[in-house]
Write a protein that holds these residues in place. Sequence first.
Motif, PDB file in Angstrom:
ATOM      1  N   GLU A  68       0.927  -1.242  -0.156  1.00 25.96           N
ATOM      2  CA  GLU A  68       0.002   0.114   0.121  1.00 25.96           C
ATOM      3  C   GLU A  68       0.929   1.255   0.015  1.00 25.96           C
ATOM      4  O   GLU A  68       1.257   1.683   1.038  1.00 25.96           O
ATOM      5  N   PRO A  69       1.298   1.650  -1.027  1.00 21.05           N
ATOM      6  CA  PRO A  69       2.340   2.782  -1.412  1.00 21.05           C
ATOM      7  C   PRO A  69       1.648   4.181  -0.423  1.00 21.05           C
ATOM      8  O   PRO A  69       2.269   4.761  -0.032  1.00 21.05           O
ATOM      9  N   ASN A  70       0.308   4.139  -0.347  1.00 20.42           N
ATOM     10  CA  ASN A  70      -0.150   5.297   0.402  1.00 20.42           C
ATOM     11  C   ASN A  70       0.023   5.231   1.884  1.00 20.42           C
ATOM     12  O   ASN A  70      -0.488   6.405   2.599  1.00 20.42           O
ATOM     13  N   SER A  71       0.402   4.143   2.404  1.00 18.52           N
ATOM     14  CA  SER A  71       0.985   4.074   3.787  1.00 18.52           C
ATOM     15  C   SER A  71       2.173   4.412   4.152  1.00 18.52           C
ATOM     16  O   SER A  71       2.719   4.709   5.316  1.00 18.52           O
ATOM     17  N   ARG A  72       2.863   4.827   2.942  1.00 14.46           N
ATOM     18  CA  ARG A  72       4.298   5.067   3.414  1.00 14.46           C
ATOM     19  C   ARG A  72       4.401   6.711   3.864  1.00 14.46           C
ATOM     20  O   ARG A  72       3.855   7.673   3.234  1.00 14.46           O
ATOM     21  N   VAL A  73       5.124   6.765   4.693  1.00 19.52           N
ATOM     22  CA  VAL A  73       5.461   8.090   5.626  1.00 19.52           C
ATOM     23  C   VAL A  73       6.727   8.509   4.928  1.00 19.52           C
ATOM     24  O   VAL A  73       7.760   8.042   5.066  1.00 19.52           O
ATOM     25  N   ARG A  74       6.880   9.875   4.682  1.00 19.26           N
ATOM     26  CA  ARG A  74       8.023  10.423   4.254  1.00 19.26           C
ATOM     27  C   ARG A  74       7.998  11.965   5.139  1.00 19.26           C
ATOM     28  O   ARG A  74       7.051  12.607   5.151  1.00 19.26           O
ATOM     29  N   VAL A  75       9.360  12.304   5.334  1.00 16.27           N
ATOM     30  CA  VAL A  75       9.444  13.573   6.028  1.00 16.27           C
ATOM     31  C   VAL A  75      10.329  14.561   5.254  1.00 16.27           C
ATOM     32  O   VAL A  75      11.564  14.026   4.870  1.00 16.27           O
ATOM     33  N   GLU A  76       9.759  15.691   5.536  1.00 10.45           N
ATOM     34  CA  GLU A  76      10.851  16.792   4.548  1.00 10.45           C
ATOM     35  C   GLU A  76      11.188  17.767   5.570  1.00 10.45           C
ATOM     36  O   GLU A  76      10.564  17.998   6.728  1.00 10.45           O
ATOM     37  N   ILE A  77      12.375  18.366   5.410  1.00 13.92           N
ATOM     38  CA  ILE A  77      12.778  19.394   6.084  1.00 13.92           C
ATOM     39  C   ILE A  77      12.492  20.692   5.888  1.00 13.92           C
ATOM     40  O   ILE A  77      12.122  20.928   4.390  1.00 13.92           O
ATOM     41  N   GLY A  78      12.164  21.687   6.706  1.00 13.10           N
ATOM     42  CA  GLY A  78      11.908  22.964   6.485  1.00 13.10           C
ATOM     43  C   GLY A  78      11.971  23.809   7.625  1.00 13.10           C
ATOM     44  O   GLY A  78      12.737  23.680   8.430  1.00 13.10           O
ATOM     45  N   ARG A  79      10.976  25.109   7.393  1.00 13.93           N
ATOM     46  CA  ARG A  79      11.184  26.013   8.718  1.00 13.93           C
ATOM     47  C   ARG A  79       9.714  26.371   8.881  1.00 13.93           C
ATOM     48  O   ARG A  79       9.062  26.377   8.020  1.00 13.93           O
ATOM     49  N   THR A  80       9.654  27.179  10.171  1.00 13.95           N
ATOM     50  CA  THR A  80       8.142  27.865  10.346  1.00 13.95           C
ATOM     51  C   THR A  80       7.908  28.914   9.663  1.00 13.95           C
ATOM     52  O   THR A  80       6.743  29.138   9.705  1.00 13.95           O
ATOM     53  N   ALA A  81       8.927  29.738   9.229  1.00 13.62           N
ATOM     54  CA  ALA A  81       8.454  31.154   8.508  1.00 13.62           C
ATOM     55  C   ALA A  81       9.863  31.371   7.986  1.00 13.62           C
ATOM     56  O   ALA A  81      10.822  30.946   8.132  1.00 13.62           O
ATOM     57  N   HIS A  82       9.646  32.464   6.917  1.00 15.90           N
ATOM     58  CA  HIS A  82      10.581  33.196   6.429  1.00 15.90           C
ATOM     59  C   HIS A  82      11.570  33.816   7.369  1.00 15.90           C
ATOM     60  O   HIS A  82      10.914  34.472   8.143  1.00 15.90           O
ATOM     61  N   GLY A  83      12.862  34.054   6.824  1.00 15.44           N
ATOM     62  CA  GLY A  83      13.570  35.184   7.602  1.00 15.44           C
ATOM     63  C   GLY A  83      14.493  34.357   8.821  1.00 15.44           C
ATOM     64  O   GLY A  83      14.254  33.237   9.238  1.00 15.44           O
ATOM     65  N   ASP A  84      14.996  35.136   9.634  1.00 13.36           N
ATOM     66  CA  ASP A  84      15.798  34.586  10.780  1.00 13.36           C
ATOM     67  C   ASP A  84      15.252  34.159  11.788  1.00 13.36           C
ATOM     68  O   ASP A  84      15.482  33.184  12.553  1.00 13.36           O
ATOM     69  N   GLY A  85      13.798  34.693  11.903  1.00 11.72           N
ATOM     70  CA  GLY A  85      12.986  34.209  13.247  1.00 11.72           C
ATOM     71  C   GLY A  85      12.362  32.707  12.861  1.00 11.72           C
ATOM     72  O   GLY A  85      11.849  32.277  13.926  1.00 11.72           O
ATOM     73  N   GLY A  86      12.679  32.254  11.675  1.00  7.60           N
ATOM     74  CA  GLY A  86      11.970  30.883  11.675  1.00  7.60           C
ATOM     75  C   GLY A  86      12.690  29.610  12.089  1.00  7.60           C
ATOM     76  O   GLY A  86      13.870  30.011  12.289  1.00  7.60           O
ATOM     77  N   ARG A  87      11.869  28.744  12.575  1.00  9.65           N
ATOM     78  CA  ARG A  87      12.749  27.781  13.210  1.00  9.65           C
ATOM     79  C   ARG A  87      12.756  26.419  12.482  1.00  9.65           C
ATOM     80  O   ARG A  87      11.796  26.032  11.712  1.00  9.65           O
ATOM     81  N   PRO A  88      13.824  25.760  12.421  1.00  8.67           N
ATOM     82  CA  PRO A  88      13.834  24.395  11.701  1.00  8.67           C
ATOM     83  C   PRO A  88      12.868  23.589  12.368  1.00  8.67           C
ATOM     84  O   PRO A  88      12.561  23.644  13.520  1.00  8.67           O
TER      85      PRO A  88
END
Length: 720
Positions: A68-88
């Motif tokens: 069931e390919p739709n069961s597969r979980v994947r995780v992407e890296i990002g930030r909470t907001a633009h700029g220096d105030g954003g958190r990983p």
Amino acid sequence: MTGLTEEEVVFAFASAWNRLEPDGFLALLSPDARYASQWVFEELVGVSAISDYLRSKMKTVRAHSVNEPNSRVRVEIGRTAHGDGGRPCAFMTQGHFNEVQAAVLFEIHDGKVSRYDLCIPQTISAVRSGVFPISEGVTVKHVIDGHQRVDCQALMRALPVSGLEPQCLASVGGFIDVPKDRRWQETIALLEPPAGRRVPYIEPVGALEKILRRQGVALEVAKARAIEAVARMKADLAEDHWINFFDDLEPESPECLALPDFVAWLRRDCIRDSHHGLNDLASEEILVAPDILDFFEQASAVAATTPMFRGPDNWAKPWSLQDLPALSTPKSMIEFVPGPPWNDLEIDWEKEDNPFLKWREAMHPIAQELETALGKAVYYFKELGDDLDDDDVHRFLVLHWCCTYKPDSAFVRFLLKVSGAKDVEELKAALIDPASYTHPFEMNSAFFGMESLSCRLTYLPPDTHKTVGVVFLTEQASEVAQSLLAQQIGAHAFIVAPKELATDAWVKHATRYCRDWTVLYLYDGKLDQPIEILASVDEIFVLANEPRPKSGFDLMLSEQSEDLLWLALNNDVNVHYYSTDGMSLYNPDTCLQKRGVPERVSAQQVQRAAFTRQLKEIRLDSDFGSSGLWDDEGKMLGYDLLDFPFPLVRRIAAWQRDYDDTMNPPEMGDKAWWEHHEQEAISIAMVLQAAVGASPVVKLYRKDGWLSVADISQTEGGKP
């Protein structure tokens, strides 16, 4: 570990989930770490509890994602907001990985992860990176600082949906006169656009050259003017308007442009006022006739709306360009590679020591590493020496070959531009990095990949009269009929169909790009006027009633439609047979012979000959809506009753049609028209009498009544 950063924790968490191996992340937790979820009231406390939870969840995902390919979980890296105030932070996705289903935030104390929270994504401002880390060897700083240099998502958007090489949406002819068997050499191709764009693209230099040659400009002059005009286009239009498509044979692929942009620029900058005319070609200014630009606007609409894309995901119901997915389907991410792209066709790439074979060998371990990391194959390697086997390759690896073999080519330079890679080596590294494979893909035999049933369009100058017939008898065939009629830009449509199918609304929509239309209604499915139909058209399409069987010679036509098709083939009428899935068959005569159609048509011809011999006379006289032929009692004679040479029947029909067109509206024609009409009648009568012999007698009407050609010659001084 006082130097542990949130970026490193996010990367470790994402890698753990993408590999379904939690140990690397668990090693970063403090003994009393806490895990909380906004979907669950109670928190987990301590490494042991969190470890048990993570291992259980990953075990479940691993077990279900196999089937069931739709069961597969994947995780992407990002930030909470633009700029220096954003958190990983980490973004968790599942299934086709498009929608974020949870965001994960982390807290660090004394060099260890003291807490992490699973949050509803709508509660934060998410800034996604498109990076799903897997390999532990990837430098954290490279992918997590928000400035990843190679933008593989932009790369995907710059490539077509169906495959690396764009499909041809339409082949446009009618500009350069060439023999029928070389028509393809002088056509203009309308190409599938980059992903998500819904209009066809065109190669402007080649297209302009053919347009100018149509308008009387010599070949070499037309080439020079086209190049100069496109240089001005380049200066006027933004860089992102221009695309270099992959060409399997040509690394120096030309820049292409959206067809609406091409037409708009020509209207704005290259069309002189109409009072300058089309004959002043000595000027340096490029001239494109307005009617040609009108034609291309309609061609763009036809190419965008015609259902034509069919592949593993939609065999039964083809997509139009407007219906295509915004990005490639998983199966269309795989390329069919029967031989080395861009390589010398004279080289036997399976035996000689050549660049592609070396690259292919180098791909073996890389493909294995990618398969291990991603959980699915990216390269099916054919058995060398097996003529029935071919490579099936993820499109990123084909791009890797292009970068390896021709790093300075126009196409590779385009890839660098759209991806943001600083150089070819960085792009090549990204193309084999598991983190780049975020778009869903599924290994399949790309020999059966997505292909288009491209339109066949012909430019008709305003003073050209062309009648195109479409014959269909069933609801299943009506969609194909509608598509074919839409492609007859500027032609006269002649529709042969049951009245309940060819309704006024249907005809109006289907013939929206035609000059005008005529409908011959069929009742009870009886098509009993095949010769009259063929005499009325310059080109005709005969459509099957229902899907053809997988084997056998049955074209799924009524007997009368089979007869029509055979008569067209044997009288040099430009005829095409289409099945209900829109596929054309190039040798329907073989099927018709197997079904005994020639014998049936020959028997009908014997009957026509017998009928013709028993006539006393044939009168030639045009009357509105008639055949122009009458017996001695004044009864109209249909073409299908008579045994005449087909070219003569066509000539009579054209003479009668000219009368109908002149009398409706009733302008009655001028003196010159009437003189020409009468002279053509005398000429036809002479040829007709020669064709039938001494009997029946062919007659024309004069003030003394119906006279033979010989009688007219005597009464009018030897001049019939």
